[in-house]
Design a protein around this motif. Structure first.
Motif, PDB file in Angstrom:
ATOM      1  N   HIS A 117      -4.176  -6.115  -9.545  1.00 40.44           N
ATOM      2  CA  HIS A 117      -4.859  -4.840  -9.749  1.00 40.44           C
ATOM      3  C   HIS A 117      -3.963  -3.671  -9.367  1.00 40.44           C
ATOM      4  O   HIS A 117      -4.233  -2.959  -8.401  1.00 40.44           O
ATOM      5  CB  HIS A 117      -6.148  -4.786  -8.913  1.00 40.44           C
ATOM      6  CG  HIS A 117      -7.056  -5.958  -9.144  1.00 40.44           C
ATOM      7  ND1 HIS A 117      -7.777  -6.126 -10.300  1.00 40.44           N
ATOM      8  CD2 HIS A 117      -7.326  -7.031  -8.352  1.00 40.44           C
ATOM      9  CE1 HIS A 117      -8.477  -7.259 -10.225  1.00 40.44           C
ATOM     10  NE2 HIS A 117      -8.213  -7.826  -9.049  1.00 40.44           N
ATOM     11  N   GLY A 142      -2.306  -0.098  -8.992  1.00 42.80           N
ATOM     12  CA  GLY A 142      -2.744   1.284  -9.138  1.00 42.80           C
ATOM     13  C   GLY A 142      -4.133   1.573  -8.636  1.00 42.80           C
ATOM     14  O   GLY A 142      -4.563   2.723  -8.658  1.00 42.80           O
ATOM     15  N   GLN A 143      -4.879   0.584  -8.177  1.00 38.93           N
ATOM     16  CA  GLN A 143      -6.227   0.821  -7.694  1.00 38.93           C
ATOM     17  C   GLN A 143      -6.220   1.159  -6.209  1.00 38.93           C
ATOM     18  O   GLN A 143      -5.357   0.716  -5.465  1.00 38.93           O
ATOM     19  CB  GLN A 143      -7.115  -0.404  -7.930  1.00 38.93           C
ATOM     20  CG  GLN A 143      -7.350  -0.711  -9.400  1.00 38.93           C
ATOM     21  CD  GLN A 143      -8.336  -1.849  -9.580  1.00 38.93           C
ATOM     22  OE1 GLN A 143      -8.931  -2.313  -8.611  1.00 38.93           O
ATOM     23  NE2 GLN A 143      -8.506  -2.292 -10.805  1.00 38.93           N
ATOM     24  N   SER A 144      -7.210   1.950  -5.768  1.00 40.22           N
ATOM     25  CA  SER A 144      -7.336   2.230  -4.349  1.00 40.22           C
ATOM     26  C   SER A 144      -7.918   1.002  -3.660  1.00 40.22           C
ATOM     27  O   SER A 144      -8.596   0.189  -4.271  1.00 40.22           O
ATOM     28  CB  SER A 144      -8.242   3.445  -4.119  1.00 40.22           C
ATOM     29  OG  SER A 144      -9.532   3.195  -4.629  1.00 40.22           O
ATOM     30  N   SER A 145      -7.637   0.850  -2.375  1.00 45.16           N
ATOM     31  CA  SER A 145      -8.093  -0.307  -1.618  1.00 45.16           C
ATOM     32  C   SER A 145      -8.931   0.140  -0.439  1.00 45.16           C
ATOM     33  O   SER A 145      -8.702   1.199   0.141  1.00 45.16           O
ATOM     34  CB  SER A 145      -6.895  -1.122  -1.120  1.00 45.16           C
ATOM     35  OG  SER A 145      -7.328  -2.135  -0.236  1.00 45.16           O
ATOM     36  N   ASP A 147      -0.286   8.535   1.600  1.00 46.51           N
ATOM     37  CA  ASP A 147       0.099   9.932   1.418  1.00 46.51           C
ATOM     38  C   ASP A 147       0.069  10.660   2.763  1.00 46.51           C
ATOM     39  O   ASP A 147      -0.812  10.421   3.595  1.00 46.51           O
ATOM     40  CB  ASP A 147      -0.860  10.644   0.452  1.00 46.51           C
ATOM     41  CG  ASP A 147      -0.720  10.142  -0.980  1.00 46.51           C
ATOM     42  OD1 ASP A 147       0.377   9.659  -1.321  1.00 46.51           O
ATOM     43  OD2 ASP A 147      -1.705  10.222  -1.742  1.00 46.51           O
ATOM     44  N   HIS A 204       0.827  -1.196   0.000  1.00 50.64           N
ATOM     45  CA  HIS A 204       0.000   0.000   0.000  1.00 50.64           C
ATOM     46  C   HIS A 204       0.865   1.250   0.000  1.00 50.64           C
ATOM     47  O   HIS A 204       1.930   1.270   0.614  1.00 50.64           O
ATOM     48  CB  HIS A 204      -0.919   0.027   1.227  1.00 50.64           C
ATOM     49  CG  HIS A 204      -2.048  -0.942   1.141  1.00 50.64           C
ATOM     50  ND1 HIS A 204      -3.168  -0.834   1.937  1.00 50.64           N
ATOM     51  CD2 HIS A 204      -2.251  -2.028   0.356  1.00 50.64           C
ATOM     52  CE1 HIS A 204      -4.008  -1.838   1.652  1.00 50.64           C
ATOM     53  NE2 HIS A 204      -3.462  -2.563   0.700  1.00 50.64           N
ATOM     54  N   THR A 212      -3.609   4.899   0.070  1.00 50.67           N
ATOM     55  CA  THR A 212      -4.190   5.690  -1.008  1.00 50.67           C
ATOM     56  C   THR A 212      -4.207   4.883  -2.296  1.00 50.67           C
ATOM     57  O   THR A 212      -5.142   4.953  -3.094  1.00 50.67           O
ATOM     58  CB  THR A 212      -3.362   6.968  -1.218  1.00 50.67           C
ATOM     59  OG1 THR A 212      -3.181   7.624   0.030  1.00 50.67           O
ATOM     60  CG2 THR A 212      -4.056   7.909  -2.194  1.00 50.67           C
ATOM     61  N   THR A 213      -3.162   4.084  -2.482  1.00 54.78           N
ATOM     62  CA  THR A 213      -3.051   3.211  -3.651  1.00 54.78           C
ATOM     63  C   THR A 213      -2.577   1.851  -3.199  1.00 54.78           C
ATOM     64  O   THR A 213      -1.711   1.743  -2.335  1.00 54.78           O
ATOM     65  CB  THR A 213      -2.042   3.778  -4.671  1.00 54.78           C
ATOM     66  OG1 THR A 213      -2.418   5.109  -5.004  1.00 54.78           O
ATOM     67  CG2 THR A 213      -2.001   2.927  -5.933  1.00 54.78           C
ATOM     68  N   GLU A 214      -3.154   0.786  -3.785  1.00 51.60           N
ATOM     69  CA  GLU A 214      -2.699  -0.565  -3.492  1.00 51.60           C
ATOM     70  C   GLU A 214      -1.931  -1.085  -4.695  1.00 51.60           C
ATOM     71  O   GLU A 214      -2.401  -1.027  -5.826  1.00 51.60           O
ATOM     72  CB  GLU A 214      -3.887  -1.483  -3.192  1.00 51.60           C
ATOM     73  CG  GLU A 214      -3.472  -2.914  -2.849  1.00 51.60           C
ATOM     74  CD  GLU A 214      -4.658  -3.809  -2.528  1.00 51.60           C
ATOM     75  OE1 GLU A 214      -4.436  -5.018  -2.325  1.00 51.60           O
ATOM     76  OE2 GLU A 214      -5.787  -3.304  -2.513  1.00 51.60           O
ATOM     77  N   VAL A 215      -0.731  -1.593  -4.443  1.00 51.88           N
ATOM     78  CA  VAL A 215       0.109  -2.101  -5.516  1.00 51.88           C
ATOM     79  C   VAL A 215       0.150  -3.622  -5.398  1.00 51.88           C
ATOM     80  O   VAL A 215       0.802  -4.172  -4.520  1.00 51.88           O
ATOM     81  CB  VAL A 215       1.539  -1.527  -5.430  1.00 51.88           C
ATOM     82  CG1 VAL A 215       2.375  -2.001  -6.609  1.00 51.88           C
ATOM     83  CG2 VAL A 215       1.494  -0.011  -5.386  1.00 51.88           C
TER      84      VAL A 215
END
Length: 307
Positions: free
Chosen positions: A232, A234-237, A83, A80, A225-228
């Motif tokens: 998936h 680049g999607q938010s989690s 920010d 994750h 803020t973003t899940e890597v």
């Protein structure tokens, strides 16, 4: 300092299981240590190998909670991105004590304090220590976290003096507390001021703050803020990496390393905590979780970011 291999840490104290893990490697430091121990026991100057101490590893079950169907914990393979974990002034302090240069900060009494940068530097923060900091900070109340950096630095030093006084008082026995009352406030403050002028102490306190804010106050309560993840990216989690109960039960502490490099340059070599344990005990201890906080003032198309 090299610790004796006969006094192993409590590797299984937080849910891990110590198992044989013969990867064919025996650190030279460990072989030498075994050799020294044999000599001290008058066993003779024998060739030392790892047959008597097979390499081992601490195995953990998946950090994901499975006992509660309502758990919001996501896959332990997720990464994750968060920010604004630290406030800009706190990030700037971490930057100043890591970037290899001297930063002069002026106190209200016109005293100049040197924040000396050094890279790499490291320390170890226990979960208990970070938890105590959070509880004390709640009673103390947030103050001076934003605005002018010099004012923040002055407020931070005064806050750390109060924290050290509380910490020292809490750890004293009743007899020691009676003796402490004999000391004058001037003596106490003079000692604490000298203590906080030590860069090693300053760096450790900043590490305690960062561990508390990142691992105990941010990750358990909000998704990134973003899940890597591979599936998936680049999607938010909407899920958290772990909850408070998990880290309190399974983690003893956080090994903190602060690193810096110039643009286009690689980061200097540093020995991590797991590597240190392997050298001393021939035991591999994989980390349960890992995180990186970026403290440089960086810019992108949305503006600046300092953590």
């Amino acid at each position: 300092m090299v610790l004796s291999s006969t006094s192993l840490p409590s590797f299984e104290s937080h849910g891990g299981k110590l198992e044989e893990f013969d990867d064919g490697h025996c650190p030279e430091t460990f072989r030498f240590q075994q050799h020294e121990e044999k000599n001290s026991k008058n066993i003779g100057d024998l060739a030392v190998n790892c047959d008597a101490a097979t390499p081992r590893i601490v195995r953990y079950n998946s950090p994901q909670l499975t006992s509660s169907a309502s758990s919001n914990s996501t896959s332990p393979l997720s990464v994750h991105v968060y920010d604004g974990v630290l406030n800009p002034n706190n990030s700037r302090m971490l930057y100043n004590v890591t970037a290899p240069t001297k930063h002069m900060q002026q106190m209200k009494n016109d005293t100049l304090i040197k924040l000396e940068g050094e890279s790499p530097w490291g320390t170890y923060v226990t979960i208990k220590e970070a938890s105590e900091w959070i509880e004390w900070n709640k009673r103390e109340g947030e103050s001076g976290t934003h605005g002018n950096f010099n004012d923040y630095f002055v407020a931070w030093r005064q806050k750390m003096i109060r924290y050290y006084m509380w910490q020292k008082h809490e750890r004293l026995s009743s007899d020691e507390k009676k003796e402490e009352q004999i000391e004058t406030n001037h003596e106490k403050n003079s000692h604490l001021q000298r203590h906080l002028d030590d860069m090693e102490n300053i760096r450790h306190l900043l590490a305690v703050e960062a561990v508390a804010k990142f691992f105990l106050e941010t990750i358990p309560f909000q998704p990134g803020t973003t899940e890597v993840v591979k599936a998936h990216p680049g999607q938010s989690s909407n899920e958290t990496l772990f909850d408070t109960a998990q880290i309190l039960k399974k983690a003893h502490g956080v090994a903190v390393w602060a690193l810096s490099s110039s643009p286009g340059q690689s980061v200097s070599y540093h020995i991590d905590y797991a590597e240190l344990l392997r050298y001393e005990y021939n035991v591999t201890v994989p980390p349960l979780w890992a995180g990186t906080v970026h403290c440089s003032a960086l810019w992108n198309d949305r503006g600046s970011s300092s953590d």
